[in-house]
Write a protein that holds these residues in place. Structure first.
Motif, PDB file in Angstrom:
ATOM      1  N   ARG A 220       0.930  -1.352  -0.040  1.00 26.12           N
ATOM      2  CA  ARG A 220       0.077  -0.146  -0.041  1.00 26.12           C
ATOM      3  C   ARG A 220       0.965   1.240   0.024  1.00 26.12           C
ATOM      4  N   THR A 221       1.795   1.134   0.685  1.00 27.28           N
ATOM      5  CA  THR A 221       2.885   2.421   0.825  1.00 27.28           C
ATOM      6  C   THR A 221       3.415   2.512  -0.498  1.00 27.28           C
ATOM      7  N   ILE A 222       3.853   1.454  -1.038  1.00 27.47           N
ATOM      8  CA  ILE A 222       4.514   1.732  -2.530  1.00 27.47           C
ATOM      9  C   ILE A 222       3.433   2.273  -3.417  1.00 27.47           C
ATOM     10  N   SER A 223       2.368   1.709  -3.525  1.00 26.67           N
ATOM     11  CA  SER A 223       1.436   2.305  -4.389  1.00 26.67           C
ATOM     12  C   SER A 223       1.173   3.573  -4.364  1.00 26.67           C
ATOM     13  N   MET A 224       0.997   4.052  -2.989  1.00 25.67           N
ATOM     14  CA  MET A 224       0.688   5.517  -2.949  1.00 25.67           C
ATOM     15  C   MET A 224       2.141   6.312  -3.158  1.00 25.67           C
ATOM     16  N   PHE A 225       2.975   5.989  -2.966  1.00 22.21           N
ATOM     17  CA  PHE A 225       4.281   6.680  -3.274  1.00 22.21           C
ATOM     18  C   PHE A 225       4.496   6.584  -4.635  1.00 22.21           C
ATOM     19  N   GLN A 226       4.169   5.721  -5.453  1.00 22.51           N
ATOM     20  CA  GLN A 226       4.238   5.350  -7.051  1.00 22.51           C
ATOM     21  C   GLN A 226       3.286   6.600  -7.587  1.00 22.51           C
ATOM     22  N   ASP A 227       1.909   6.601  -7.124  1.00 21.55           N
ATOM     23  CA  ASP A 227       0.928   7.499  -7.304  1.00 21.55           C
ATOM     24  C   ASP A 227       1.549   9.004  -7.251  1.00 21.55           C
ATOM     25  N   GLY A 228       2.194   9.086  -6.053  1.00 21.61           N
ATOM     26  CA  GLY A 228       2.752  10.643  -5.879  1.00 21.61           C
ATOM     27  C   GLY A 228       3.682  10.902  -7.020  1.00 21.61           C
ATOM     28  N   LEU A 229       4.629   9.970  -7.295  1.00 16.41           N
ATOM     29  CA  LEU A 229       5.667  10.012  -8.103  1.00 16.41           C
ATOM     30  C   LEU A 229       5.207  10.335  -9.632  1.00 16.41           C
ATOM     31  N   ALA A 230       4.121   9.452  -9.910  1.00 13.72           N
ATOM     32  CA  ALA A 230       3.578   9.638 -11.018  1.00 13.72           C
ATOM     33  C   ALA A 230       2.870  11.141 -11.405  1.00 13.72           C
ATOM     34  N   TRP A 231       2.408  11.692 -10.317  1.00 12.12           N
ATOM     35  CA  TRP A 231       1.739  13.114 -10.309  1.00 12.12           C
ATOM     36  C   TRP A 231       3.003  14.031 -10.738  1.00 12.12           C
ATOM     37  N   LEU A 232       4.152  13.896  -9.834  1.00 18.91           N
ATOM     38  CA  LEU A 232       5.367  14.678  -9.964  1.00 18.91           C
ATOM     39  C   LEU A 232       5.797  14.632 -11.436  1.00 18.91           C
ATOM     40  N   ALA A 233       5.669  13.282 -11.958  1.00 20.20           N
ATOM     41  CA  ALA A 233       6.263  13.152 -13.481  1.00 20.20           C
ATOM     42  C   ALA A 233       5.250  13.839 -14.356  1.00 20.20           C
ATOM     43  N   GLN A 234       3.961  13.981 -14.092  1.00 17.28           N
ATOM     44  CA  GLN A 234       3.107  14.638 -14.973  1.00 17.28           C
ATOM     45  C   GLN A 234       3.194  16.204 -14.827  1.00 17.28           C
ATOM     46  N   VAL A 235       3.406  16.461 -13.659  1.00 16.74           N
ATOM     47  CA  VAL A 235       3.766  18.002 -13.372  1.00 16.74           C
ATOM     48  C   VAL A 235       4.886  18.510 -14.137  1.00 16.74           C
ATOM     49  N   MET A 236       6.059  17.665 -14.015  1.00 18.28           N
ATOM     50  CA  MET A 236       7.356  18.119 -14.658  1.00 18.28           C
ATOM     51  C   MET A 236       7.363  17.872 -16.183  1.00 18.28           C
ATOM     52  N   MET A 237       6.754  16.849 -16.724  1.00 16.22           N
ATOM     53  CA  MET A 237       6.475  16.693 -18.091  1.00 16.22           C
ATOM     54  C   MET A 237       5.734  17.824 -18.693  1.00 16.22           C
ATOM     55  N   PHE A 238       4.538  18.003 -18.404  1.00 16.58           N
ATOM     56  CA  PHE A 238       3.607  18.990 -18.913  1.00 16.58           C
ATOM     57  C   PHE A 238       4.224  20.522 -18.726  1.00 16.58           C
ATOM     58  N   LEU A 239       4.953  20.671 -17.670  1.00 17.15           N
ATOM     59  CA  LEU A 239       5.399  22.011 -17.515  1.00 17.15           C
ATOM     60  C   LEU A 239       6.596  22.253 -18.511  1.00 17.15           C
ATOM     61  N   THR A 240       7.386  21.155 -18.570  1.00 14.10           N
ATOM     62  CA  THR A 240       8.493  21.325 -19.494  1.00 14.10           C
ATOM     63  C   THR A 240       8.127  21.272 -21.065  1.00 14.10           C
ATOM     64  N   LEU A 241       7.117  20.540 -21.477  1.00 14.11           N
ATOM     65  CA  LEU A 241       6.423  20.776 -22.597  1.00 14.11           C
ATOM     66  C   LEU A 241       5.711  22.008 -23.032  1.00 14.11           C
ATOM     67  N   GLY A 242       5.340  22.639 -21.697  1.00 11.83           N
ATOM     68  CA  GLY A 242       4.539  24.129 -22.155  1.00 11.83           C
ATOM     69  C   GLY A 242       5.759  25.204 -22.349  1.00 11.83           C
ATOM     70  N   LEU A 243       6.883  24.831 -21.521  1.00 12.78           N
ATOM     71  CA  LEU A 243       7.908  25.961 -21.672  1.00 12.78           C
ATOM     72  C   LEU A 243       8.633  25.780 -23.222  1.00 12.78           C
ATOM     73  N   LEU A 244       8.324  24.543 -23.749  1.00 18.03           N
ATOM     74  CA  LEU A 244       9.029  24.384 -25.001  1.00 18.03           C
ATOM     75  C   LEU A 244       8.292  24.925 -26.220  1.00 18.03           C
ATOM     76  N   VAL A 245       7.022  25.226 -25.887  1.00 18.25           N
ATOM     77  CA  VAL A 245       5.859  25.802 -26.964  1.00 18.25           C
ATOM     78  C   VAL A 245       6.260  27.370 -27.155  1.00 18.25           C
ATOM     79  N   PHE A 246       6.103  27.911 -28.399  1.00  9.23           N
ATOM     80  CA  PHE A 246       5.982  29.528 -28.474  1.00  9.23           C
ATOM     81  C   PHE A 246       4.444  29.705 -28.961  1.00  9.23           C
ATOM     82  N   PRO A 247       3.787  30.157 -27.989  1.00 12.13           N
ATOM     83  CA  PRO A 247       2.362  30.603 -28.143  1.00 12.13           C
ATOM     84  C   PRO A 247       2.136  31.225 -29.490  1.00 12.13           C
ATOM     85  N   SER A 248       3.161  31.964 -30.092  1.00 14.97           N
ATOM     86  CA  SER A 248       2.726  32.747 -31.521  1.00 14.97           C
ATOM     87  C   SER A 248       2.835  31.712 -32.619  1.00 14.97           C
ATOM     88  N   GLU A 249       3.532  30.823 -32.248  1.00 15.62           N
ATOM     89  CA  GLU A 249       3.688  29.780 -33.358  1.00 15.62           C
ATOM     90  C   GLU A 249       2.337  28.721 -33.700  1.00 15.62           C
TER      91      GLU A 249
END
Length: 409
Positions: free
Chosen positions: A271-300
């Motif tokens: 149960r602890t590992i499952s909760m930890f992996q869930d938190g890690l997955a959310w951190l991964a989502q935040v970092m991934m989408f934030l990075t991809l957002g930084l990569l985009v130029f809205p004008s394009e």
């Protein structure tokens, strides 16, 4: 103390990263309150913090963004696999596999033809765009279906989750095939078929082996420091992806399979590992989408408004429904209402955007336009489809218990 980034102290860099993470989470929570997927808030904040936004952060390292995206997807898929209750979704394995393979190919083909006809793409450019955008996104689907208040029958939920977690390998193979045919035109398409079979078989076997060995190791090791079990779970995800890749298998399939197999077994600190992996997955989502957002130029994005709308319409109203209705035709338990909902639940997210970085890194002609179109499609798909899933499930009466009338009858 040495500077972490030229011109900035390490303290300032760490403070900035921490502040960005907090703001990203708040942006995701705010978008969720308006009925939008959290990924919209994540990406929009990244765009706002980027070089054309208020933050003014200049980030154009596509290779680094691709690496962050791949690493994040490994943990998202592993966590999604662990949270999947196999005994509840195994009845959906056959139709999910059909959607994850034939469905992806059908969607890619329809988008490719539309890109040639509507956008003037060459056949290989259309094939590349269709392959990049063909798969549904595990992170977006897991977040939408597992959110509070999502009324949906378990068999449909299992089908959609299994498809989203297992269709990345086919999309990755098609993108690789398209890039190979573009950069090495003398390559025979028939020569790619054995490579695909090898990727799938090796990926599945490696995932099963790691998913079996990970719980066994925790049972035998009897780790005295509980936190070490969390480290072992991180290692399991990385080993599954890395070993599969070294053996010419598909690492994403291995990571997802390892999570499913491990999640079906009992082991210490489960149960602890499952909760930890869930938190890690959310951190991964935040970092991934934030990075991809930084990569985009809205004008394009404004420049690809017309092509983006066209591809979105074809994908949502032609390619996805056609692939779902054709692939689920042999399975009589799914009526027209269930098929309609599965069609609408084909959310796009980070996976297509990450895949769109591969042509850019490879230096393919027109790759930046493909990247911008894909980013536009993902934003529009998330804004339109994500908030309406719960409403559609209720309208189609798919939130009723299984013992009532089957969907579509």
């Amino acid at each position: 103390m040495p500077a972490a980034v030229p011109g900035y102290s390490s303290e300032l860099v760490f403070f900035g990263l921490g502040l960005l993470l907090v703001l990203t989470v708040l942006a995701g929570s705010l978008s969720s309150r308006f009925g939008l997927p959290a990924l919209i808030g994540f990406m929009l904040l990244g765009m706002l913090a980027g070089s054309e936004g208020l933050g003014g952060i200049s980030f154009e390292n596509v290779g680094l963004a691709q690496g962050i995206g791949v690493l994040s997807l490994v943990f998202i898929l592993f966590s999604g696999g662990m949270d999947t209750i196999w005994r509840q979704v195994r009845r959906s394995a056959a139709p999910a596999l059909m959607l994850a393979t034939a469905g992806v190919m059908i969607s890619a083909a329809v988008v490719a033809v539309a890109a040639m006809w509507l956008l003037g793409f060459t056949p290989l450019q259309g094939f590349l765009l269709g392959s990049v955008i063909a798969s549904t996104d595990a992170a977006a689907v897991f977040a939408a279906l597992r959110s509070r208040g999502m009324p949906l029958r378990e068999e449909l939920k299992g089908l959609i989750e299994l498809e989203s977690g297992s269709n990345d390998p086919m999309a990755i193979f098609l993108v690789g095939a398209a890039l190979l045919l573009i950069t090495a035109p003398q390559t025979s398409p028939l020569a790619l078929i054995p490579a695909f079979g090898l990727q799938m078989v090796v990926g599945a076997l490696v995932g099963y082996a790691i998913g079996t060995g990970f719980p066994a190791l925790l049972r035998r090791a009897r780790l005295r420091v509980g936190g070490l079990a969390l480290v072992v779970s991180i290692a399991a995800a990385l080993l599954a992806y890395g070993l599969a890749g070294l053996l010419q298998g598909n690492g994403f399939l291995a990571a997802y399979m390892a999570g499913i197999v491990a999640g079906a077994r009992e082991f210490p600190s489960r149960r602890t590992i499952s909760m930890f992996q869930d938190g890690l997955a959310w951190l991964a989502q935040v970092m991934m989408f934030l990075t991809l957002g930084l990569l985009v130029f809205p004008s394009e994005l404004v420049e690809v408004l017309g092509p983006g709308l066209a591809v979105t319409a074809v994908l949502m109203f032609v390619a996805r429904p056609l692939s779902v209705f054709l692939c689920l035709a042999p399975f009589r338990s799914y009526g027209w209402r269930a098929k309609l909902f599965v069609s609408w639940a084909g959310l796009r997210g980070a996976v297509p955007i990450v895949l769109a970085t591969f042509p850019v890194v490879a230096g393919v002609a027109g790759a930046q336009d493909i990247f911008n179109i894909v980013f536009f499609v993902v934003l529009l798909s998330s804004v339109i489809q994500g908030p309406t899933l719960g409403w559609l499930a209720r309208r189609l009466e798919l939130d009723t218990p299984r013992h009532k009338a089957p969907a579509g009858r």
